[in-house]
Design an enzyme around this catalytic site. Sequence first.
Site, short mmCIF file in Angstrom:
data_model
loop_
_atom_site.label_atom_id
_atom_site.label_comp_id
_atom_site.label_asym_id
_atom_site.label_seq_id
_atom_site.Cartn_x
_atom_site.Cartn_y
_atom_site.Cartn_z
N LYS A 1 0.86 -1.19 0.00
CA LYS A 1 0.00 0.00 0.00
C LYS A 1 0.89 1.24 0.00
O LYS A 1 1.94 1.25 0.66
CB LYS A 1 -0.90 -0.03 1.23
CG LYS A 1 -1.96 1.07 1.28
CD LYS A 1 -2.87 0.87 2.50
CE LYS A 1 -3.97 1.92 2.58
NZ LYS A 1 -4.87 1.71 3.72
N SER B 1 -9.79 1.71 2.78
CA SER B 1 -8.94 2.51 1.93
C SER B 1 -7.87 1.69 1.19
O SER B 1 -7.26 2.20 0.25
CB SER B 1 -8.23 3.58 2.76
OG SER B 1 -7.34 2.98 3.69
N SER C 1 -10.04 -0.64 6.95
CA SER C 1 -9.45 -0.43 5.62
C SER C 1 -8.76 -1.64 5.01
O SER C 1 -8.37 -1.60 3.85
CB SER C 1 -8.45 0.73 5.67
OG SER C 1 -9.14 1.95 5.66
#
Lengths: 488, 94
Positions: free
Chosen positions: A79, A154, A178
């Site tokens: 990420k 997210s 997330s």
Amino acid sequence: MGLYNYTIYELHEMLIKKETSSEELTRSIFQRIQKVDPYIRAYLTLAEEAALKSAKKIDKLLAAGDRVPPLAGIPMGLKDNICTSGIRTTCSSKMLENFIPPYNATVAGRLIENGAVLLGKLNMDEFAMGSSTENSRFFPTRNPWDLERVPGGSSGGSVAAVAAGEAIFTLGSDTGGSIRQPASFCGVVGMKPTYGRVSRYGLIAYASSLDQIGPITKDVTDCALVLNSIAGHDPLDSTSVDRDVPDYSSALVPEIKGLKIGIPQELFPEGMEKQVEELVRKAIEKLEEMGAVCEEVSLPHTPYALPAYYLVAPAEASSNLARYDGVRYGFRDKDAEDVVTMFMKTRSEGFGEEVKRRIMLGTYALSSGYYEAYYLKALKVRTLIRQDFDLVFKNYDVLVSPASPTVPFKFGEKSEDPLSMYKSDLCTIPINMAGLPAISVPCGFSEGLPVGLQFVGKPFDEETILRAAFAYEQNSGFHRPEPSLEVN
Amino acid sequence: MSISRKDVEHVALLSRLEISEKEAGVYAKQLSEILSYMEKINELETSNIEPTAHVLPLNNVFREDKVEQSLAREEALKNTPDTEQGHVKVPKIV
């Protein structure tokens, strides 16, 4: 079947038996990315040259007959809020569009030391604020099961990449859901470890008392392997806990006879989709068939977790994001003639709408005259939420619930109404507020869209949720679902 | 809870964010809606409850006071928008 369809443990075997090489595997994943990423848009940055170099290094070790760790030679993505030395790390923000970290996050360093091959960096909601990856300042990521729908957020890029075969595993971060909500949306396995289990050093902070890094994988066995290599104390993160790390792989016994499972009624919130509830109830029946004892329990304060979270997290964010002022790194508005104007213009242009909304919300909750009514009150509610979990865990080993109240929604469906977007994390936020470990595994499909089952554990008892999730996965018929991605 | 345009402008200034008049109107409406939803926590009686800022029992963590390897100045300044002679440069302050 392409190499991208295999798990970490299968590829490890193949590498050792010389049925493939890390270079061949890495090249094939880049080919896969080239083919599907124009549709999925999971990656922000690719590091092909460096990846092939690492892969060749592992191949040399393998050729020499050296023993290599289970992750050696396996292609992964991270990420884009996890700092990677020499590789752009943007947080999907204009503010950090050209930021190249001079160091590795501890988790990145550990995975690289274990031989994992870094393919690139993955899209996310800006500064991890969002539940759909629509808040990326660059572009939204699409759900591999239905390109018209969001992958969740997210960690949307990290999750979509695993589902679409664009990485064998990835890391995400989970502040209010997330990892688990997008894992549910994309039919993969996603875990948020106990707060303090994994170092946050080099994770670009959103809400420091809630953020935790975790693995996103094709199945539970892979999840344990990745957790093995990232868990543990780090002197560079004072909130990482100095406590032995068990071998999570040895927890994977498909046996849950007598396991006491609590079903918290409050984590089946009003407004959840009927089909989601049915699939989760069916999964609970399956767990009972396998010998677990499932009983309804109550966590009476969890309905207050969402409002308390949206005071605590923005308050912490408003403080954490004060550092982005255009002075030392990141974007700077170059036209301002004095420094205060420079701060204001830099931050207004550098941050997107949702980030500004949360900074203002947090600043308001902390401001003079409102601190006690909002921030302090929310912290007290957090105590009540924790106590609910403590009490229930006196009598139960694991809690089970949906990971998300809905299946993936369409682009634009919630992006104009912040509050409806926030409610997408109703089933996951209470767990962050209490700092507990939790994992989402696929438990079926509602009209072709994946649904995730969430297992919640006691603090630092990742082993029990891994065992329960593994046992379920092996018996559910939903082990490793693959989207039929029709791309040319 | 109702947040006025003026409240938004005040909070934006505290946050060092420049917002247009139109944005102030949109944020006022959205933040009012969000904060009204937050009011739900006032249903709970919490006068005798200790706040939880952190889930772990945290203490200060110290290390030995000895020099360790750190970033070279050049490395540390690589991402800096404007530098001069090894220092960070910013526009006029006073």
